[in-house]
Design a protein around this motif. Structure first.
Motif, PDB file in Angstrom:
ATOM      1  N   LEU A   5       0.830  -1.198   0.000  1.00 42.53           N
ATOM      2  CA  LEU A   5       0.000   0.000   0.000  1.00 42.53           C
ATOM      3  C   LEU A   5       0.865   1.249   0.000  1.00 42.53           C
ATOM      4  CD1 LEU A   5      -2.711   1.478   0.279  1.00 42.53           C
ATOM      5  CD2 LEU A   5      -2.560   1.107   2.753  1.00 42.53           C
ATOM      6  N   GLU A   6       1.905   1.253   0.802  1.00 39.44           N
ATOM      7  CA  GLU A   6       2.760   2.441   0.913  1.00 39.44           C
ATOM      8  C   GLU A   6       3.443   2.767  -0.408  1.00 39.44           C
ATOM      9  OE1 GLU A   6       1.721   0.805   4.665  1.00 39.44           O
ATOM     10  OE2 GLU A   6       2.771  -0.165   2.991  1.00 39.44           O
ATOM     11  N   ALA A   7       3.910   1.734  -1.113  1.00 42.79           N
ATOM     12  CA  ALA A   7       4.611   1.963  -2.372  1.00 42.79           C
ATOM     13  C   ALA A   7       3.658   2.456  -3.462  1.00 42.79           C
ATOM     14  CB  ALA A   7       5.315   0.682  -2.820  1.00 42.79           C
ATOM     15  N   TRP A   8       2.444   1.900  -3.506  1.00 38.43           N
ATOM     16  CA  TRP A   8       1.470   2.370  -4.481  1.00 38.43           C
ATOM     17  C   TRP A   8       1.062   3.816  -4.185  1.00 38.43           C
ATOM     18  CZ3 TRP A   8       0.346   0.249  -8.984  1.00 38.43           C
ATOM     19  CH2 TRP A   8       0.590  -1.115  -9.176  1.00 38.43           C
ATOM     20  N   LEU A   9       0.896   4.138  -2.901  1.00 38.62           N
ATOM     21  CA  LEU A   9       0.516   5.496  -2.541  1.00 38.62           C
ATOM     22  C   LEU A   9       1.611   6.492  -2.885  1.00 38.62           C
ATOM     23  CD1 LEU A   9      -1.365   5.093   0.856  1.00 38.62           C
ATOM     24  CD2 LEU A   9      -2.292   5.901  -1.321  1.00 38.62           C
ATOM     25  N   ALA A  10       2.866   6.083  -2.813  1.00 39.61           N
ATOM     26  CA  ALA A  10       3.959   6.988  -3.173  1.00 39.61           C
ATOM     27  C   ALA A  10       3.841   7.424  -4.629  1.00 39.61           C
ATOM     28  CB  ALA A  10       5.300   6.302  -2.927  1.00 39.61           C
ATOM     29  N   VAL A  11       3.465   6.494  -5.505  1.00 42.04           N
ATOM     30  CA  VAL A  11       3.262   6.839  -6.915  1.00 42.04           C
ATOM     31  C   VAL A  11       2.033   7.723  -7.062  1.00 42.04           C
ATOM     32  CG1 VAL A  11       2.848   5.940  -9.222  1.00 42.04           C
ATOM     33  CG2 VAL A  11       4.340   4.688  -7.668  1.00 42.04           C
ATOM     34  N   ALA A  12       0.942   7.354  -6.415  1.00 42.72           N
ATOM     35  CA  ALA A  12      -0.294   8.123  -6.538  1.00 42.72           C
ATOM     36  C   ALA A  12      -0.112   9.551  -6.058  1.00 42.72           C
ATOM     37  CB  ALA A  12      -1.402   7.427  -5.744  1.00 42.72           C
TER      38      ALA A  12
END
Length: 267
Positions: free
Chosen positions: A253-260
């Motif tokens: 979740l954290e890595a996807w949110l960094a992109v978003a």
């Protein structure tokens, strides 16, 4: 469509997969200001199920499956999958593509059959090459491009609008997956993903090679948040919908949110 029309939507895309944190990601995407979420099938995982998870806590987030392959499922099977997902026509765009098929005629027939079975849904068509893009202008509500940089996306969008006008219908919305990688190793992740698609051959190889010959590869955005902000504007000018296709460092979740979060800055 004209430049005086509605502002381009910003969407977020990820490959299908079973992840316990999908509801949290969907909720965060909506809070960040994303209008839509896209997901495609992968072996062993359903794009529709992934979208259901993303949308479960974000009722205003539109959803789009991009795409269901006509070579893998009949129109009737696609309609059954959509019905089973319980994602209504008020929020779900049903995207289809040729899959391993190559026939424009069969694709045209497939889109017509899906539309007849799902008359209330918007129907999308995946288009990598110019002939499929033109077909999308003739028959689809949304045309989804892939591996198109800003210049090619703008060219495809103009051709799609021209095909729609010739067919006597409104121009469809033109969306595109835009690969975005941020942080350490971002350039390597983008290059690896492009090489993987290039290895599939066919339309993917052609569209990547075309842009490479014009000095426009790799296609996508890699770098830090400020690099994403600078690059995303060109895509937003060329498209109706930019679907940020994240290439995170890991599937968390954290890595996807960094992109978003990086992509939303440039919106």
């Amino acid at each position: 469509m004209t430049d005086a029309g509605p502002a381009p939507r910003l969407a977020f895309g990820l490959a299908a997969g079973v992840r316990t944190w999908l509801p949290e990601l969907g909720e965060a995407l909506a809070a960040l200001g994303y209008d839509e979420a896209w997901s495609n099938d992968v072996p062993g995982a359903s794009g529709l199920e992934t979208l259901a998870g993303l949308g479960s806590r974000a009722p205003d987030l539109r959803l789009a499956v991009g795409v269901l392959a006509l070579s893998d499922s009949t129109p009737a099977e696609i309609a059954s999958l959509v019905a089973a997902s319980r994602l209504g026509a008020d929020r779900l765009t049903v995207g289809v593509g040729t899959g391993s098929g190559r026939s424009l005629a069969r694709t045209r027939e497939g889109v017509a059959a899906v539309r007849a079975l799902l008359p209330e849904h918007l129907i999308g068509l995946a288009a990598v090459g110019p002939r499929m893009a033109a077909l999308g202008g003739e028959v689809a509500d949304v045309v989804l491009l892939n591996w198109a940089g800003p210049r090619l996306a703008g060219e495809r969008r103009a051709a799609i609008a021209a095909a729609a006008a010739e067919a006597g219908r409104p121009a469809p919305r033109v969306a595109a997956y835009v690969r975005v990688a941020v942080g350490p190793g971002a350039a390597h992740r983008l290059a690896t993903e492009q090489d993987r698609y290039h290895g599939y051959g066919g339309s993917y190889r052609s569209v990547i090679d075309e842009q490479s010959a014009r000095g426009e590869a790799p296609v996508g955005i890699a770098g830090e948040a400020e690099d994403v902000e600078a690059a995303l504007g060109a895509y937003r000018s060329a498209l109706d919908t930019v679907a940020v296709r994240g290439l995170p460092a890991e599937d968390t979740l954290e890595a996807w949110l960094a992109v978003a979060e990086a992509a939303i800055v440039g919106s």
